[in-house]
Write an enzyme that holds these catalytic residues in place. Structure first.
Site, PDB file in Angstrom:
ATOM      1  N   ASN A   7       0.856  -1.182   0.000  1.00 17.55           N
ATOM      2  CA  ASN A   7       0.000   0.000   0.000  1.00 17.55           C
ATOM      3  C   ASN A   7       0.895   1.235   0.000  1.00 17.55           C
ATOM      4  O   ASN A   7       1.705   1.424   0.912  1.00 17.55           O
ATOM      5  CB  ASN A   7      -0.902  -0.020   1.239  1.00 17.55           C
ATOM      6  CG  ASN A   7      -1.924   1.100   1.234  1.00 17.55           C
ATOM      7  OD1 ASN A   7      -1.612   2.242   0.910  1.00 17.55           O
ATOM      8  ND2 ASN A   7      -3.147   0.786   1.634  1.00 17.55           N
ATOM      9  N   HIS A  43      -5.611   3.609  -1.656  1.00 19.17           N
ATOM     10  CA  HIS A  43      -6.901   3.880  -1.025  1.00 19.17           C
ATOM     11  C   HIS A  43      -7.208   5.363  -1.208  1.00 19.17           C
ATOM     12  O   HIS A  43      -6.917   6.182  -0.335  1.00 19.17           O
ATOM     13  CB  HIS A  43      -6.842   3.518   0.464  1.00 19.17           C
ATOM     14  CG  HIS A  43      -8.170   3.556   1.151  1.00 19.17           C
ATOM     15  ND1 HIS A  43      -8.507   2.675   2.147  1.00 19.17           N
ATOM     16  CD2 HIS A  43      -9.240   4.371   1.005  1.00 19.17           C
ATOM     17  CE1 HIS A  43      -9.729   2.953   2.593  1.00 19.17           C
ATOM     18  NE2 HIS A  43     -10.187   3.982   1.911  1.00 19.17           N
ATOM     19  N   ARG A  45      -9.058   8.642  -0.960  1.00 19.38           N
ATOM     20  CA  ARG A  45     -10.157   9.167  -0.149  1.00 19.38           C
ATOM     21  C   ARG A  45     -10.667  10.471  -0.773  1.00 19.38           C
ATOM     22  O   ARG A  45      -9.951  11.129  -1.522  1.00 19.38           O
ATOM     23  CB  ARG A  45      -9.698   9.375   1.294  1.00 19.38           C
ATOM     24  CG  ARG A  45      -9.530   8.050   2.053  1.00 19.38           C
ATOM     25  CD  ARG A  45      -9.205   8.280   3.518  1.00 19.38           C
ATOM     26  NE  ARG A  45      -9.424   7.084   4.310  1.00 19.38           N
ATOM     27  CZ  ARG A  45      -8.528   6.133   4.520  1.00 19.38           C
ATOM     28  NH1 ARG A  45      -7.330   6.236   3.987  1.00 19.38           N
ATOM     29  NH2 ARG A  45      -8.812   5.079   5.258  1.00 19.38           N
ATOM     30  N   GLU A  70      -8.747   0.299  -2.855  1.00 16.99           N
ATOM     31  CA  GLU A  70      -9.610   0.207  -1.684  1.00 16.99           C
ATOM     32  C   GLU A  70     -10.443   1.471  -1.552  1.00 16.99           C
ATOM     33  O   GLU A  70     -10.015   2.551  -1.956  1.00 16.99           O
ATOM     34  CB  GLU A  70      -8.772   0.072  -0.404  1.00 16.99           C
ATOM     35  CG  GLU A  70      -7.864  -1.121  -0.342  1.00 16.99           C
ATOM     36  CD  GLU A  70      -7.062  -1.134   0.941  1.00 16.99           C
ATOM     37  OE1 GLU A  70      -6.526  -2.209   1.265  1.00 16.99           O
ATOM     38  OE2 GLU A  70      -6.958  -0.077   1.617  1.00 16.99           O
ATOM     39  N   THR A 100      -8.147   6.359   9.467  1.00 15.88           N
ATOM     40  CA  THR A 100      -7.726   5.102   8.847  1.00 15.88           C
ATOM     41  C   THR A 100      -8.831   4.073   9.059  1.00 15.88           C
ATOM     42  O   THR A 100      -9.690   4.250   9.933  1.00 15.88           O
ATOM     43  CB  THR A 100      -6.395   4.595   9.446  1.00 15.88           C
ATOM     44  OG1 THR A 100      -5.940   3.451   8.705  1.00 15.88           O
ATOM     45  CG2 THR A 100      -6.547   4.217  10.911  1.00 15.88           C
ATOM     46  N   HIS A 190      -4.010  -4.505   7.759  1.00 15.77           N
ATOM     47  CA  HIS A 190      -4.032  -3.492   8.818  1.00 15.77           C
ATOM     48  C   HIS A 190      -3.191  -3.945  10.002  1.00 15.77           C
ATOM     49  O   HIS A 190      -3.489  -4.937  10.661  1.00 15.77           O
ATOM     50  CB  HIS A 190      -5.446  -3.151   9.287  1.00 15.77           C
ATOM     51  CG  HIS A 190      -5.574  -1.703   9.705  1.00 15.77           C
ATOM     52  ND1 HIS A 190      -5.115  -1.232  10.909  1.00 15.77           N
ATOM     53  CD2 HIS A 190      -6.070  -0.636   9.057  1.00 15.77           C
ATOM     54  CE1 HIS A 190      -5.348   0.071  11.004  1.00 15.77           C
ATOM     55  NE2 HIS A 190      -5.910   0.458   9.876  1.00 15.77           N
ATOM     56  N   ASP A 191      -2.106  -3.204  10.241  1.00 17.03           N
ATOM     57  CA  ASP A 191      -1.189  -3.406  11.368  1.00 17.03           C
ATOM     58  C   ASP A 191      -0.415  -4.715  11.317  1.00 17.03           C
ATOM     59  O   ASP A 191       0.190  -5.124  12.313  1.00 17.03           O
ATOM     60  CB  ASP A 191      -1.931  -3.285  12.705  1.00 17.03           C
ATOM     61  CG  ASP A 191      -2.408  -1.870  12.966  1.00 17.03           C
ATOM     62  OD1 ASP A 191      -1.864  -0.932  12.349  1.00 17.03           O
ATOM     63  OD2 ASP A 191      -3.329  -1.692  13.786  1.00 17.03           O
TER      64      ASP A 191
END
Length: 240
Positions: A7, A43, A45, A70, A100, A190-191
């Site tokens: 990402n 992603h 936005r 995404e 996020t 994620h993470d």
């Protein structure tokens, strides 16, 4: 072996902080692929605080692996994705001002809406993944909506793994196994990082893809992007 999609939102964040085109988001994506990334994720936005719409158009012709976009399926997002036609679209229930992603879809409540959206993307030849929490019911209804894959939100996994690694795996097992049972593709994101990634893919070796951005860019500050991608690819091997 599980595929690594990088990402690149954080690279765009750094560029936008100063203006101009340094670092060059497109060149960074090209270099990531050359260094072993098996996909590129963005992603975009609505406020364009990192990836911009123009970035998406600029990236499309240069990506040679898989392009994953995404986002929250607003009308503008749907039009963008259908125009670009990436390999995969990942539907994420982000609010406009959300910092996020921090939760997945309630696929049962939003089944009708998601079914319509999934059908639109699939009719355009785009693989569809739905971002869900680690709940087998949410996985089941993602399948009913017609999704090709689910992406498990792994924020809670990462948080718990630092204290109780076995409990973290156990928490995700019902959802991961439900996806496997329903023959849904399984993504995760994620993470995830160099500390917790190997355990996840070893527990669920049918994981198709992990999408990682923040941790990769953070590690690259110390290791360099070439070594960082190499190490993440190593963590994805389940026979080492």
């Amino acid at each position: 072996m599980t595929r690594l999609s990088v990402n690149i939102n954080k690279v765009a964040t750094l560029r936008n902080a100063r203006g101009g085109n340094l670092p060059d988001v497109v060149q960074f994506a090209i270099d990531c692929e050359k260094l072993g990334a098996q996909g590129i994720t963005v992603h975009p936005r609505p406020d364009e605080r990192h990836i911009r719409r123009q970035d998406v158009f600029d990236l499309k012709p240069i990506i040679t692996t898989e392009f994953n976009i995404e986002g929250n399926p607003t009308p503008e997002f749907i039009d963008l994705v259908c125009t670009i036609r990436p390999t995969q679209v990942t539907l994420v229930p982000d609010s406009v001002d959300q910092l996020t992603s921090n939760h997945g879809w309630d696929t049962k409540t939003h089944l009708a809406k998601l079914t319509t959206i999934v059908q639109r993307f699939k009719s355009a030849g785009i693989r569809v993944s739905i971002f869900v929490d680690a709940d087998p019911v949410m996985v089941e209804y993602a399948a009913k909506a017609g999704a090709d894959r689910v992406e498990l939100y792994t924020g809670p996994y990462a948080e718990l793994y630092d204290r109780e690694p076995e409990a973290a795996i156990a928490m995700y097992r019902p959802a991961a196994e439900k996806a496997h049972e329903l023959q849904l593709g399984l993504n995760a994101g994620h993470d995830l990082n160099l500390h917790n990634l190997h355990a996840f893919v070893s527990a669920f070796p049918w994981t198709d893809e992990v999408s990682i951005g923040h941790a990769i860019i953070s590690d690259a500050l110390y290791l360099g992007i070439a070594e960082t991608i190499r190490r993440y690819r190593e963590e994805l091997k389940i026979d080492n």
